[in-house]
Design a protein around this motif. Structure first.
Motif, mmCIF file in Angstrom:
data_model
loop_
_atom_site.group_PDB
_atom_site.id
_atom_site.type_symbol
_atom_site.label_atom_id
_atom_site.label_comp_id
_atom_site.label_asym_id
_atom_site.label_seq_id
_atom_site.Cartn_x
_atom_site.Cartn_y
_atom_site.Cartn_z
ATOM 1 N N GLY A 102 0.927 -1.201 0.003
ATOM 2 C CA GLY A 102 0.058 -0.038 -0.035
ATOM 3 C C GLY A 102 0.911 1.208 -0.018
ATOM 4 O O GLY A 102 0.333 2.439 0.389
ATOM 5 N N ARG A 103 2.315 1.456 -0.315
ATOM 6 C CA ARG A 103 2.966 2.343 -0.527
ATOM 7 C C ARG A 103 3.748 2.236 -1.798
ATOM 8 O O ARG A 103 3.982 1.236 -2.126
ATOM 9 C CB ARG A 103 3.927 2.410 0.876
ATOM 10 N N PRO B 191 4.897 11.809 -10.558
ATOM 11 C CA PRO B 191 3.487 12.111 -10.039
ATOM 12 C C PRO B 191 3.133 11.422 -8.864
ATOM 13 O O PRO B 191 1.906 11.422 -8.253
ATOM 14 C CB PRO B 191 2.875 11.649 -11.151
ATOM 15 N N THR B 192 4.081 10.317 -8.205
ATOM 16 C CA THR B 192 3.410 9.478 -7.191
ATOM 17 C C THR B 192 3.126 9.896 -5.792
ATOM 18 O O THR B 192 2.436 9.510 -4.933
ATOM 19 C CB THR B 192 4.361 8.198 -6.998
ATOM 20 N N GLY B 193 4.021 11.216 -5.496
ATOM 21 C CA GLY B 193 4.260 11.381 -4.195
ATOM 22 C C GLY B 193 5.356 10.835 -3.283
ATOM 23 O O GLY B 193 5.338 11.128 -1.999
ATOM 24 N N TRP B 194 5.874 9.765 -3.939
ATOM 25 C CA TRP B 194 6.818 8.799 -3.078
ATOM 26 C C TRP B 194 7.823 10.130 -2.603
ATOM 27 O O TRP B 194 8.418 10.835 -3.292
ATOM 28 C CB TRP B 194 7.343 7.938 -4.074
ATOM 29 N N PRO C 259 -0.219 9.812 -1.233
ATOM 30 C CA PRO C 259 1.041 10.318 -1.581
ATOM 31 C C PRO C 259 1.743 10.886 -0.303
ATOM 32 O O PRO C 259 0.885 11.264 0.695
ATOM 33 C CB PRO C 259 0.859 11.411 -2.423
ATOM 34 N N ASP C 260 3.022 10.761 -0.083
ATOM 35 C CA ASP C 260 3.744 11.394 0.957
ATOM 36 C C ASP C 260 4.009 12.914 0.879
ATOM 37 O O ASP C 260 4.301 13.425 1.925
ATOM 38 C CB ASP C 260 5.094 10.676 1.331
ATOM 39 N N ALA D 120 4.021 16.285 -2.451
ATOM 40 C CA ALA D 120 3.617 16.853 -3.622
ATOM 41 C C ALA D 120 1.944 17.299 -3.487
ATOM 42 O O ALA D 120 1.535 17.193 -2.436
ATOM 43 C CB ALA D 120 4.041 16.491 -4.780
ATOM 44 N N PHE D 121 1.506 17.499 -4.678
ATOM 45 C CA PHE D 121 0.086 17.674 -4.608
ATOM 46 C C PHE D 121 -0.642 16.996 -5.844
ATOM 47 O O PHE D 121 -1.534 17.463 -6.360
ATOM 48 C CB PHE D 121 -0.320 19.115 -4.548
ATOM 49 N N TYR D 122 -0.362 15.740 -6.023
ATOM 50 C CA TYR D 122 -0.918 14.911 -7.001
ATOM 51 C C TYR D 122 -1.593 13.732 -6.333
ATOM 52 O O TYR D 122 -0.992 13.313 -5.629
ATOM 53 C CB TYR D 122 0.127 14.453 -8.221
ATOM 54 N N CYS D 123 -2.652 13.140 -7.201
ATOM 55 C CA CYS D 123 -3.015 11.851 -6.865
ATOM 56 C C CYS D 123 -2.830 11.156 -8.503
ATOM 57 O O CYS D 123 -3.368 11.450 -9.310
ATOM 58 C CB CYS D 123 -4.443 11.684 -6.335
ATOM 59 N N PHE D 124 -1.946 10.046 -8.187
ATOM 60 C CA PHE D 124 -1.753 9.170 -9.399
ATOM 61 C C PHE D 124 -2.586 7.907 -9.048
ATOM 62 O O PHE D 124 -2.303 7.107 -8.245
ATOM 63 C CB PHE D 124 -0.236 9.024 -9.490
ATOM 64 N N PHE D 125 -3.659 7.796 -10.016
ATOM 65 C CA PHE D 125 -4.433 6.798 -9.547
ATOM 66 C C PHE D 125 -4.822 5.772 -10.697
ATOM 67 O O PHE D 125 -4.823 6.147 -11.937
ATOM 68 C CB PHE D 125 -5.793 7.309 -9.150
#
Length: 389
Positions: free
Chosen positions: A151-152, A179-182, A321-322, A324-329
């Motif tokens: 889940g990460r 885009p992932t926020g990782w 995401p940890d 940034a400001f994106y949701c990569f779905f």
């Protein structure tokens, strides 16, 4: 003889460049009416009045002239103070070059470090311009993929270290990741830095989203653990956390012995960064910490709304995401994200970025920028509901 027969072709590197699929989708959407634009990495809120007023005052004071190649003394010193306070490092002015945008900083980094066919290792999914800058310089880019684990988003650190072979010239990383926020942990950074020191590999760290971190004031940074002598280039920008995308202002931190060379490269690219924009940047660094906190509050709320809506659809999977400001779905059954983004734009009137734009691992995904007011996000998901259902 025809001019077409004697005219030489453009360079192979220029010919090989690929268009940004994010930009291609957006260009189509900009010709349409009533599209909710969530394709770019740009917050909806204007630049702080304090910053705007500083630029106006600078212009009124007659600051209309050429500036030093590496940036004004005032802004370079302000960047040092800001970074030293934030990361606990000890930067000096000779390590800082001001650039007209973070993207220009990445391009200068590629120009500085890469000759054709040099091996460059990068992370995917990734904003395409990062890898594109190094490809434009003729680099042979090898990618290591982020992947979902429990889940990460996760990076296989052992595989990355194996990929960073002694003949590697540069390792490029964007953390928090678009885009992932990782976000790369401090321990991962230490492992990578130690390995790159051993083999003389340069690290280029895109730190643009460092302040947009969901678990603290700032995401882990190589600047906190590196010395001035390390082969590290940290690229940053005023665009995201100061809401200054259109101002085109950024900076690069590098070893002090590269100061003169960065000045020369800047001379051949842009000569210098605009004077009044640099004056505005000083105010951003020194007086707008509160605005960064407000922006983080807004984008946290944006994620809450985005998460709430996406969880309603059984076809949709996403990882929190940890930064940034994106949701990569991911959308079940979606096998051509570029065509899907165009279809969504035509039918639902919502502009999203196709996952394939961020590299092969992004296929099957769509990226949504949730740095938007609540009512805009609610409207977007009302319009997306038929497609996502």
């Amino acid at each position: 003889m025809s001019n077409n027969l004697i005219r030489k072709p453009i360079s192979r590197r220029a010919h090989a460049l690929e268009a940004s699929l994010i930009r291609e989708v957006a260009e189509v959407g900009m010709t349409m009416d009533d599209v909710v634009p969530l394709w770019f990495g740009e917050g909806a809120w204007p630049t702080s009045p304090q910053i705007v007023e500083a630029a106006i005052a600078s212009l009124q004071a007659g600051r209309h002239n050429y500036q030093p190649n590496n940036g004004t003394v005032g802004l370079r010193d302000a960047i040092c103070s800001y970074s030293n306070n934030l990361y606990g490092c000890e930067l000096t002015r000779s390590q800082v070059t001001v650039t007209p945008s973070g993207m220009q900083g990445l391009m200068l980094a590629a120009e500085m470090l890469v000759t054709p066919e040099d091996r460059v290792v990068a992370i995917e999914p990734s904003w395409p311009n990062i890898i594109g800058a190094f490809k434009a310089m003729g680099a042979d880019v090898v990618t290591q993929n982020l992947r979902p684990v429990d889940g990460r988003w996760a990076l296989d650190l052992d595989a990355l270290i194996d990929a960073l072979t002694p003949d590697t010239t540069v390792f490029v990383v964007n953390s928090p990741n678009n885009p992932t926020g990782w976000t790369m942990s401090t321990q991962e950074q230490k492992t990578v830095l130690d390995h790159c020191r051993k083999h003389g590999i340069w690290i280029v760290s895109d730190d643009v989203y460092t302040r947009l971190y969901r678990h603290g004031t700032a995401a882990p940074s190589f600047l906190s653990i590196a010395t001035a002598e390390d082969r590290l280039l940290s690229v940053n920008s005023f665009s995201k956390c100061w809401s200054m995308t259109g101002w085109r202002l950024g900076w690069v931190v590098a070893p002090p012995e590269l100061e003169a060379k960065f000045g020369q490269l800047t001379e051949f690219n842009t000569s210098c960064t605009t004077s009044f924009v640099q004056d505005a940047g000083i105010v951003a660094l020194q007086k707008c910490e509160g605005e960064i906190a407000e922006l983080n509050t807004k984008i946290r709320r944006g994620f809450e709304i985005t998460s709430y809506h996406l969880k309603r659809f059984s076809r949709v999977n996403f990882i929190e995401p940890d930064g940034a400001f994106y949701c990569f779905f991911q959308v079940d059954g979606l096998d051509n994200s570029y065509d899907a983004a165009l279809q969504i734009m035509r039918e639902a009137k919502v502009g999203l970025a196709p996952g394939i734009a961020f590299g092969g691992p992004g296929e099957g995904y769509l990226r949504l920028c949730y740095a938007q007011p609540e009512e805009v996000l609610h409207q977007a998901f009302d319009q997306l509901s038929t497609y996502l259902s």
